[in-house]
Design a protein around this motif. Structure first.
Motif, PDB file in Angstrom:
ATOM      1  N   LEU A  27      19.528  -4.755  73.689  1.00 17.48           N
ATOM      2  CA  LEU A  27      19.049  -5.189  72.382  1.00 17.48           C
ATOM      3  C   LEU A  27      17.540  -4.954  72.347  1.00 17.48           C
ATOM      4  N   PRO A  28      17.103  -3.820  71.792  1.00 14.04           N
ATOM      5  CA  PRO A  28      15.679  -3.468  71.816  1.00 14.04           C
ATOM      6  C   PRO A  28      14.869  -4.299  70.828  1.00 14.04           C
ATOM      7  N   CYS A  29      13.581  -4.404  71.132  1.00 15.70           N
ATOM      8  CA  CYS A  29      12.657  -5.087  70.230  1.00 15.70           C
ATOM      9  C   CYS A  29      11.637  -4.108  69.638  1.00 15.70           C
ATOM     10  N   HIS A  30      11.286  -3.070  70.417  1.00 14.15           N
ATOM     11  CA  HIS A  30      10.372  -2.016  69.958  1.00 14.15           C
ATOM     12  C   HIS A  30       9.034  -2.575  69.477  1.00 14.15           C
ATOM     13  N   PHE A  31       8.525  -3.542  70.202  1.00 12.06           N
ATOM     14  CA  PHE A  31       7.208  -4.095  69.894  1.00 12.06           C
ATOM     15  C   PHE A  31       6.153  -3.262  70.613  1.00 12.06           C
ATOM     16  N   THR A  32       5.268  -2.631  69.856  1.00 11.37           N
ATOM     17  CA  THR A  32       4.298  -1.711  70.452  1.00 11.37           C
ATOM     18  C   THR A  32       3.136  -2.436  71.125  1.00 11.37           C
ATOM     19  N   ASN A  33       2.833  -3.652  70.668  1.00 12.72           N
ATOM     20  CA  ASN A  33       1.730  -4.437  71.233  1.00 12.72           C
ATOM     21  C   ASN A  33       0.442  -3.607  71.280  1.00 12.72           C
ATOM     22  N   SER A  34       0.121  -3.028  70.144  1.00 15.35           N
ATOM     23  CA  SER A  34      -1.044  -2.142  70.052  1.00 15.35           C
ATOM     24  C   SER A  34      -2.363  -2.869  70.337  1.00 15.35           C
ATOM     25  N   GLN A  35      -2.358  -4.181  70.137  1.00 12.98           N
ATOM     26  CA  GLN A  35      -3.573  -4.964  70.399  1.00 12.98           C
ATOM     27  C   GLN A  35      -3.655  -5.429  71.856  1.00 12.98           C
ATOM     28  N   ASN A  36      -2.610  -5.048  72.638  1.00 10.31           N
ATOM     29  CA  ASN A  36      -2.573  -5.388  74.060  1.00 10.31           C
ATOM     30  C   ASN A  36      -2.730  -6.894  74.292  1.00 10.31           C
ATOM     31  N   ILE A  37      -1.987  -7.645  73.511  1.00  9.70           N
ATOM     32  CA  ILE A  37      -2.023  -9.102  73.613  1.00  9.70           C
ATOM     33  C   ILE A  37      -1.255  -9.533  74.868  1.00  9.70           C
ATOM     34  N   SER A  38      -1.801 -10.452  75.592  1.00 11.79           N
ATOM     35  CA  SER A  38      -1.151 -10.958  76.800  1.00 11.79           C
ATOM     36  C   SER A  38       0.120 -11.719  76.438  1.00 11.79           C
ATOM     37  N   LEU A  39       1.107 -11.646  77.329  1.00 10.39           N
ATOM     38  CA  LEU A  39       2.339 -12.408  77.113  1.00 10.39           C
ATOM     39  C   LEU A  39       2.064 -13.906  77.080  1.00 10.39           C
ATOM     40  N   ASP A  40       0.960 -14.311  77.694  1.00  4.57           N
ATOM     41  CA  ASP A  40       0.609 -15.733  77.690  1.00  4.57           C
ATOM     42  C   ASP A  40       0.273 -16.237  76.290  1.00  4.57           C
ATOM     43  N   GLU A  41       0.062 -15.313  75.361  1.00  2.17           N
ATOM     44  CA  GLU A  41      -0.278 -15.693  73.986  1.00  2.17           C
ATOM     45  C   GLU A  41       0.866 -15.426  73.015  1.00  2.17           C
ATOM     46  N   LEU A  42       2.011 -15.020  73.544  1.00  2.00           N
ATOM     47  CA  LEU A  42       3.131 -14.639  72.680  1.00  2.00           C
ATOM     48  C   LEU A  42       4.342 -15.543  72.889  1.00  2.00           C
ATOM     49  N   VAL A  43       5.117 -15.673  71.821  1.00  2.00           N
ATOM     50  CA  VAL A  43       6.439 -16.309  71.883  1.00  2.00           C
ATOM     51  C   VAL A  43       7.445 -15.269  71.418  1.00  2.00           C
ATOM     52  N   VAL A  44       8.359 -14.886  72.313  1.00  3.43           N
ATOM     53  CA  VAL A  44       9.336 -13.824  72.041  1.00  3.43           C
ATOM     54  C   VAL A  44      10.736 -14.406  72.204  1.00  3.43           C
ATOM     55  N   PHE A  45      11.613 -14.132  71.242  1.00  2.31           N
ATOM     56  CA  PHE A  45      12.996 -14.610  71.394  1.00  2.31           C
ATOM     57  C   PHE A  45      13.968 -13.729  70.609  1.00  2.31           C
ATOM     58  N   TRP A  46      15.221 -13.787  71.037  1.00  2.00           N
ATOM     59  CA  TRP A  46      16.323 -13.107  70.354  1.00  2.00           C
ATOM     60  C   TRP A  46      17.308 -14.151  69.873  1.00  2.00           C
ATOM     61  N   GLN A  47      17.896 -13.889  68.705  1.00  2.00           N
ATOM     62  CA  GLN A  47      18.968 -14.749  68.211  1.00  2.00           C
ATOM     63  C   GLN A  47      20.081 -13.893  67.630  1.00  2.00           C
ATOM     64  N   ASP A  48      21.291 -14.467  67.601  1.00  2.00           N
ATOM     65  CA  ASP A  48      22.424 -13.728  67.058  1.00  2.00           C
ATOM     66  C   ASP A  48      22.588 -14.025  65.570  1.00  2.00           C
ATOM     67  N   GLN A  49      23.671 -13.497  64.987  1.00  2.00           N
ATOM     68  CA  GLN A  49      23.878 -13.637  63.544  1.00  2.00           C
ATOM     69  C   GLN A  49      24.182 -15.076  63.134  1.00  2.00           C
TER      70      GLN A  49
END
Length: 260
Positions: free
Chosen positions: A24-46
């Protein structure tokens, strides 16, 4: 539980096989090179159930629904969630969300939709003789079956090939679906009148969405010095060994190419 409805989302189709691993791809480019420590990432179903959550660089299993616990792994290099032990019921729409955790709270940055389809390979159709030809009858009764596949096949039919013709026999496909796995078993039957003094190849063909899956052929021939028929598997490129049944004398076979 994190929900988001206001970002326009990219979408793509994804495909996985039963009991295997889907992506299940996310294709987040993170062009600003933000650290994962500053991000909240999650997947959910239908159904808005959370598969996986990465909260400021650390996995957070508390929000993960029990049906997905222990079934996911996150590839940080390509921003892809792998869903293991895929089942038919896992098909459907999934969404990936990326938020920036800043001084003003969560700021939506990215959303990706994946429409997951699940396949299960049917077994190669197998022809069986349910009742053999008797002395007073030129009729044989055949069944053909294929098991544990998904999705439901479009059709299943017999193809009878003689030296001069090829005839398709449309039959009613019997199907059953397992209540737990949702996999299909299918079968068809045919009463076939064997032409006298002729070599015949009978195939069973399973028509799937994108391909045709043929059986090994049953070859029926009449030996020159015998007055009864024999049945045998004919060796093809799909089999390593020819399996024989009731062979007394082999007639000349038809090795021409059969089109399905």
């Amino acid at each position: 539980r994190w929900l988001m409805c206001c970002l326009s989302a990219a979408s793509m189709k994804s495909q996985a096989y039963f009991n295997k691993t889907g992506e299940l791809p996310c294709h987040f480019t993170n062009s600003q090179n933000i650290s994962l420590d500053e991000l909240v990432v999650f997947w959910q179903d239908q159904d808005k159930l959370v598969l996986y959550e990465l909260y400021r660089g650390k996995e957070n299993p508390q929000n993960v629904h029990r049906k997905y616990k222990g079934r996911t792994s996150f590839d940080k290099d390509n921003w892809t969630l792998r869903l293991h032990n895929i089942q038919i019921k896992d098909k459907g729409l999934y969404q990936c969300f990326v938020h920036h955790k800043g001084p003003k709270g969560l700021v939506p940055m990215h959303q990706m939709n994946s429409d997951l389809s699940v396949l299960a390979n049917f077994s190669q159709p197998e022809i069986m003789v349910t009742s053999n030809r008797t002395e007073n009858s030129g009729i044989i009764n055949l069944t053909c079956s294929s098991i544990q596949g998904y999705p439901e096949p479009k059709e299943m039919y017999f193809l009878v090939k003689t030296e001069n013709s090829s005839t398709k026999y449309d039959t009613v496909m019997k199907k059953s679906q397992n209540n737990v796995t949702e996999l299909y078993n299918v079968s068809i039957s045919l009463s076939f009148s064997v032409p006298e003094a002729s070599n015949v190849s009978i195939f069973c063909v399973l028509q799937l969405e994108s391909m045709k899956l043929p059986s090994l052929p049953y070859n029926i021939g009449k030996a020159a010095s015998q007055d009864y028929f024999f049945l045998r598997y004919h060796e093809t490129e799909r089999s390593d060994e020819a399996q024989c049944v009731n062979i007394s004398k082999t007639a000349s076979g038809d090795n021409s190419t059969t089109q399905f």
